[in-house]
Design a protein around this motif. Structure first.
Motif, PDB file in Angstrom:
ATOM      1  N   MET A   1      39.410 -50.917  -5.116  1.00 35.90           N
ATOM      2  CA  MET A   1      39.444 -51.647  -6.392  1.00 35.90           C
ATOM      3  C   MET A   1      39.238 -53.128  -6.130  1.00 35.90           C
ATOM      4  SD  MET A   1      39.684 -51.481  -9.599  1.00 35.90           S
ATOM      5  CE  MET A   1      40.172 -49.750  -9.617  1.00 35.90           C
ATOM      6  N   SER A 191      43.540 -43.325 -13.972  1.00 29.96           N
ATOM      7  CA  SER A 191      44.181 -42.669 -12.827  1.00 29.96           C
ATOM      8  C   SER A 191      43.520 -41.344 -12.466  1.00 29.96           C
ATOM      9  CB  SER A 191      45.665 -42.436 -13.108  1.00 29.96           C
ATOM     10  OG  SER A 191      45.837 -41.554 -14.200  1.00 29.96           O
ATOM     11  N   GLN A 198      36.602 -45.979 -11.747  1.00 31.00           N
ATOM     12  CA  GLN A 198      37.708 -46.809 -12.221  1.00 31.00           C
ATOM     13  C   GLN A 198      37.243 -48.238 -12.465  1.00 31.00           C
ATOM     14  OE1 GLN A 198      41.259 -46.922  -9.862  1.00 31.00           O
ATOM     15  NE2 GLN A 198      41.584 -44.715  -9.904  1.00 31.00           N
ATOM     16  N   LEU A 202      37.324 -50.219 -16.050  1.00 30.46           N
ATOM     17  CA  LEU A 202      38.136 -51.429 -16.201  1.00 30.46           C
ATOM     18  C   LEU A 202      37.282 -52.615 -16.625  1.00 30.46           C
ATOM     19  CD1 LEU A 202      40.494 -51.109 -13.085  1.00 30.46           C
ATOM     20  CD2 LEU A 202      41.062 -50.664 -15.479  1.00 30.46           C
ATOM     21  N   SER A 220      50.313 -48.286 -16.122  1.00 37.56           N
ATOM     22  CA  SER A 220      49.786 -47.763 -14.865  1.00 37.56           C
ATOM     23  C   SER A 220      50.873 -47.744 -13.799  1.00 37.56           C
ATOM     24  CB  SER A 220      48.612 -48.623 -14.379  1.00 37.56           C
ATOM     25  OG  SER A 220      48.111 -48.152 -13.137  1.00 37.56           O
ATOM     26  N   ASP A 222      49.766 -48.184 -10.682  1.00 39.15           N
ATOM     27  CA  ASP A 222      49.030 -48.859  -9.614  1.00 39.15           C
ATOM     28  C   ASP A 222      48.988 -50.366  -9.880  1.00 39.15           C
ATOM     29  OD1 ASP A 222      47.127 -49.859  -7.820  1.00 39.15           O
ATOM     30  OD2 ASP A 222      45.969 -48.004  -7.844  1.00 39.15           O
ATOM     31  N   VAL A 225      45.442 -51.913  -9.870  1.00 41.94           N
ATOM     32  CA  VAL A 225      44.690 -51.713 -11.111  1.00 41.94           C
ATOM     33  C   VAL A 225      45.181 -52.680 -12.182  1.00 41.94           C
ATOM     34  CG1 VAL A 225      44.311 -50.100 -13.016  1.00 41.94           C
ATOM     35  CG2 VAL A 225      44.069 -49.319 -10.665  1.00 41.94           C
ATOM     36  N   HIS A 228      43.915 -56.190 -11.988  1.00 40.61           N
ATOM     37  CA  HIS A 228      42.508 -56.379 -12.341  1.00 40.61           C
ATOM     38  C   HIS A 228      42.313 -56.714 -13.816  1.00 40.61           C
ATOM     39  CE1 HIS A 228      38.198 -55.833 -11.572  1.00 40.61           C
ATOM     40  NE2 HIS A 228      38.124 -55.177 -12.727  1.00 40.61           N
TER      41      HIS A 228
END
Length: 293
Positions: A1, A191, A198, A202, A220, A222, A225, A228
């Motif tokens: 990511m 996810s 992903q 995003l 989330s 994560d 993520v 971001h």
């Protein structure tokens, strides 16, 4: 990511769109005399117009329950949820139908969130029809939505199973955008997707926000993520907020040990660094266990 940060909203004066104050959510216990099970313990967050609040935590932390409470899908035992200045904590079914024009959701799994027996065109037109929009006006709106999320116009006559996971999630995002909402609850929206998909989804969410000014409650597990897409980040642990603040501060220099552990849980490509992070995470967990014992 790819690491990044959502651009700060251009409004100089913050105007909250959603305010959650001291929210408590309980579910009935199992058994006749069982005590209620409390999932959220007095949670308070705010989301401004055009802002993304990233809500992060491990499974069972209560983050999804908070999103469900905002959507009216979880019982509010205490506290208040205010949307556009109105208390929606215990909104009726009729009020929820009216709210759907401004408050939408993108679910986690694009494989189950779309009706497999309906064409994409019918899926996108359905919320428009509920609001009294039909015919050529609805068709034009569906075409606009497909173009906005980067899908071909011939998708209108095809079924969801004919598309990839990333394409299905784009269709789900288009459905959420159909009524031009003010706030979208994104419940683990990437996810179930591979890493490259992903990143594209995003980036699409960020692009849509820049174009429309929509706000996101982005749920989330994560932290990478969340970093971001978010302007601010709130971290949940066992139904409580343990840290909240600017995305850069929370994701780069977290103060709470639990947030530090979440950060160390994000994988890195270097095996030596990954091993060091794993060891640091283990030490933090041991320290936290000692403090709470």
């Amino acid at each position: 990511m790819t690491a990044g940060y959502a651009p700060v909203p251009t409004t100089t004066r913050r105007k909250d769109l959603l305010t959650v104050e001291d929210l408590v959510v309980e579910y009935p216990g199992k058994g006749l005399f069982a005590k209620p099970f409390r999932v959220l313990h007095g949670v308070s967050v705010e989301i401004a117009e055009g802002e993304t609040l990233g809500l992060v935590g491990e499974s069972g932390s209560g983050k999804t329950t908070l999103g469900r409470a905002v959507l009216g899908l979880a019982p509010v035992t205490g506290g208040t949820i205010t949307f556009q200045g109105k208390d929606i904590s215990h909104a009726s079914r009729k009020q929820r139908r009216e709210l759907s024009q401004d408050l939408q959701v993108v679910f986690q799994d694009p494989y189950t969130s779309l009706n497999p027996s309906m064409t994409v065109g019918d899926i996108l037109a359905e919320p428009l029809g509920i609001q009294g929009i039909s015919g050529q006006q609805a068709r034009r709106r569906v075409q606009e939505l497909l173009d906005r999320v980067g899908m071909p116009l011939d998708a209108m006559g095809r079924l969801p199973r004919e598309f990839s996971g990333g394409q299905r999630q784009r269709i789900a995002i288009a459905r959420a955008l159909a009524l031009k909402p003010r706030l979208i609850v994104c419940d683990e929206p990437v996810s179930a997707l591979d890493l490259s998909t992903q990143a594209r989804v995003l980036d699409l969410l960020l692009e849509i926000q820049a174009q429309t000014g929509v706000s996101y409650l982005f749920v989330s597990h994560d932290l990478d993520v969340v970093r971001h897409v978010s302007h601010r980040v709130a971290v949940m642990y066992e139904g409580q907020l343990v840290e909240q603040g600017d995305a850069r501060q929370v994701t780069q220099e977290p103060r709470h040990p639990y947030t530090q552990r979440l950060l160390l849980a994000s994988p890195v490509p270097d095996p030596d660094r990954q091993a060091a992070r794993r060891e640091a995470r283990r030490e933090l967990a041991e320290q936290h266990a000692t403090v709470t014992a």
